[in-house]
Every structure is written in structure tokens, then in C-alpha cells.
Design an enzyme around this catalytic site. Structure first.
Site, short mmCIF file in Angstrom:
data_model
loop_
_atom_site.label_atom_id
_atom_site.label_comp_id
_atom_site.label_asym_id
_atom_site.label_seq_id
_atom_site.Cartn_x
_atom_site.Cartn_y
_atom_site.Cartn_z
N LEU A 34 0.82 -1.21 0.00
CA LEU A 34 0.00 0.00 0.00
C LEU A 34 0.85 1.27 0.00
O LEU A 34 1.85 1.37 0.70
CB LEU A 34 -0.92 0.01 1.22
CG LEU A 34 -1.88 -1.18 1.36
CD1 LEU A 34 -2.77 -0.98 2.58
CD2 LEU A 34 -2.72 -1.37 0.10
N GLY A 37 -1.66 6.49 -2.52
CA GLY A 37 -2.82 6.42 -3.40
C GLY A 37 -3.88 5.49 -2.84
O GLY A 37 -5.07 5.82 -2.80
N HIS A 38 -3.43 4.31 -2.37
CA HIS A 38 -4.38 3.39 -1.73
C HIS A 38 -4.97 4.00 -0.46
O HIS A 38 -6.18 3.93 -0.22
CB HIS A 38 -3.66 2.09 -1.32
CG HIS A 38 -3.09 1.31 -2.46
ND1 HIS A 38 -1.74 1.10 -2.59
CD2 HIS A 38 -3.67 0.69 -3.51
CE1 HIS A 38 -1.51 0.37 -3.67
NE2 HIS A 38 -2.66 0.11 -4.25
N ILE A 177 -2.94 10.09 -6.97
CA ILE A 177 -2.14 10.72 -5.93
C ILE A 177 -0.70 10.78 -6.42
O ILE A 177 -0.15 9.78 -6.89
CB ILE A 177 -2.22 9.94 -4.60
CG1 ILE A 177 -3.69 9.82 -4.17
CG2 ILE A 177 -1.40 10.61 -3.52
CD1 ILE A 177 -4.37 11.13 -3.91
N SER A 186 3.14 4.85 -7.07
CA SER A 186 2.97 3.48 -7.55
C SER A 186 3.89 2.56 -6.78
O SER A 186 5.01 2.95 -6.41
CB SER A 186 3.29 3.41 -9.05
OG SER A 186 3.38 2.06 -9.48
#
EC number: 6.3.2.1
Length: 283
Positions: A34, A37-38, A177, A186
């Protein structure tokens, strides 16, 4: 305290119980490792719903023969700690054997929408994505599911699946994000060398240049793609694998732009293949 659930039976029981009490469930599907973004999607789900479920499942069906399923990062303890700090209610962490106890006799096939962009390079990838997401939707029965716009093709395909299979679920696309310098966050960024990391910011810069052209009135896809290509070849050492402009969410390639589009690119560095895109509204 975030509770870890490893069996389909327990997850279904919890979901049924919450639904029986008219509670709303938010769902964030992930493959783990994670990043911000997550976590932004998890925060949004917690704000929107009574309960939030995050799945962590590295799905073998979406890995091709030349893609290393075993090498994908698995960091469940760190992931769980981050989810606990945010206040997520459940992490659904099934094994491959739990999700696929036998080889599947049935799967979902994505047609035209999977034959372009990432799907063209990874045959069967989106079949695997949609098959597992369909299973997860049936297990968790969320009211709202959250997906990142960074994977815009995936988002469009999931929205189409929900529409065509009549899932009573709202799909919420969350903005990409980015790091402070613009690089899309990423799990693959950890594979960049220091020099590649400095160059990688140019992916987003090239997309912003493309948007400037569009905003100035340019409607030729070839002209905009050429501008992106020139920028990337000048400022990065990566191999440009794709630059494309498609209607969104229909995923129809554009030569002369007429409406809402997304501009997508993929660049391969030594150990990481990065993708990025922006969705541009009709001006």
C-alpha cells in the site's frame, strides 16, 4: 483495530450481518504494498461509509506468462499497520487456494475495451482483473467501491462490468495521488534507480504539456502525441512503449478529438514500467 479476515465464509457472514443492520459498506480492492494512493481511497471510504473493507490479494489470474507473480511485493504486516492507523474495519486477506480452490470452469471475458492500451500488451490481464473483482463484489457486497483514476482503463472496464452485470454498487474513481514533483505514486516506483526517479517526473510534465495544447485549441491527436514523444525522448532515458489518446470512458481511439478524452502513456525504465494518464474534459 483492523480485523484480518482470511476466509470467504467469514467475510460473507460479516457482510450479511452489517447489511441486516442497514449499515453501508465501502470497499477498496488492492494487491497490497500500500502507498498513499491506496490510503487516500481508504480514508475516503471511512468518511463515506459505516464500515470499510480493504482486500489484499495478489491475483494470479491477471499475471501473464512473462510476468513474475512470485516477485510481486507482499507486505501484509506493514499494510495492516497502515490500515489500523487509519481506522479501517477489516482487511480481507485470502490465500490463492481460498479464492480459487479449483481451476475455474468459468471466467469473464472483456472484449473490445481490453484490446487496446495495456490490454493489447497483456492478453488476458483484464479478464483476470474483472473475474476477481466480480468475485470480491459477490463476497463483500459493498455499497461503494473505490478505484484509482491512475489505472483509467481498468476503471472504465470495472464501471462497464457493474453496468452490464447489474451490480448494485457505486464505483467511485479517485484522482491520482502524486509525489510533490508530480510522479504518480505506484508500488513500482521502488524499482527506479536514482537517475530514473529524477527522470520519471517528466511523464507527468509531458501530459501537462499535452493538456496545454488541447486547452489552446489543438484537436489533432497526432500533434499532441508528437509533443509528448518529443518531450519524453528529450528528458528521459526510458523506452516509450505507448502514447495514446482515447475517448473516455468508451475507450475509442481518437484521431480528431471531439469530447472527453484520456491521454495515456507507458515508459519502460530498466526495472520498472510506469504508466500515467490524465483525463481531459471537453472545453
Amino acid at each position: 483495530m483492523t480485523k484480518r479476515i482470511t476466509t470467504i465464509k467469514e467475510m460473507q457472514h460479516l457482510s450479511r450481518t452489517r447489511k441486516a443492520h442497514n449499515k453501508q459498506i465501502g470497499f477498496v480492492p488492492t494487491m497490497g504494498a500500500l502507498h498513499d494512493g491506496h490510503l487516500q481511497m481508504v480514508k475516503q471510504s471511512i468518511a463515506d461509509n459505516d464500515y470499510t473493507v480493504v482486500s489484499v490479494f495478489v491475483n494470479p489470474l491477471q499475471f501473464g506468462p512473462n510476468e513474475d507473480f512470485d516477485a510481486y511485493p507482499r507486505t501484509i504486516e506493514e499494510d495492516e499497520a497502515q490500515l489500523d492507523a487509519l481506522g479501517a474495519d477489516y482487511v480481507f486477506y485470502p490465500s490463492v487456494e481460498e479464492m480459487y480452490p479449483k481451476p475455474l470452469e468459468l471466467s469473464i471475458n472483456v472484449h473490445r475495451m481490453a484490446e487496446v492500451l495495456e490490454g493489447a500488451k497483456r492478453p488476458g490481464h483484464f479478464d483476470g482483473v474483472v473475474t476477481v473483482v466480480n468475485k470480491l463484489f459477490n463476497i463483500i457486497r459493498p455499497d461503494i467501491a473505490y478505484f484509482g483514476k491512475k489505472d483509467a482503463q481498468q476503471l472504465a472496464i470495472i464501471e462497464k462490468m457493474v453496468e452490464e452485470f447489474n451490480h448494485p454498487i457505486t464505483i467511485r474513481g479517485m484522482d491520482t495521488i502524486r509525489e510533490l514533483d508530480g510522479l504518480a505514486k505506484s508500488s513500482r516506483n521502488i524499482y527506479l534507480t536514482d537517475n530514473e526517479r529524477q527522470e520519471a517526473v517528466q511523464l507527468y510534465q509531458s501530459l501537462l504539456k499535452a493538456k496545454q495544447l488541447y486547452d489552446a485549441g489543438e484537436r489533432s491527436s497526432d500533434v499532441i502525441i508528437d509533443e509528448i514523444h518529443t518531450h519524453l525522448t528529450t528528458h528521459t532515458s526510458g523506452t516509450i512503449e505507448e502514447i495514446a489518446i482515447y475517448s473516455y470512458p468508451e475507450l475509442i481511439e481518437q484521431t480528431q478529438i471531439t469530447g472527453r478524452i484520456f491521454i495515456s502513456l507507458a515508459v519502460k525504465f530498466s526495472q520498472a514500467r510506469l504508466i500515467d494518464n490524465i483525463i481531459v474534459e471537453k472545453s
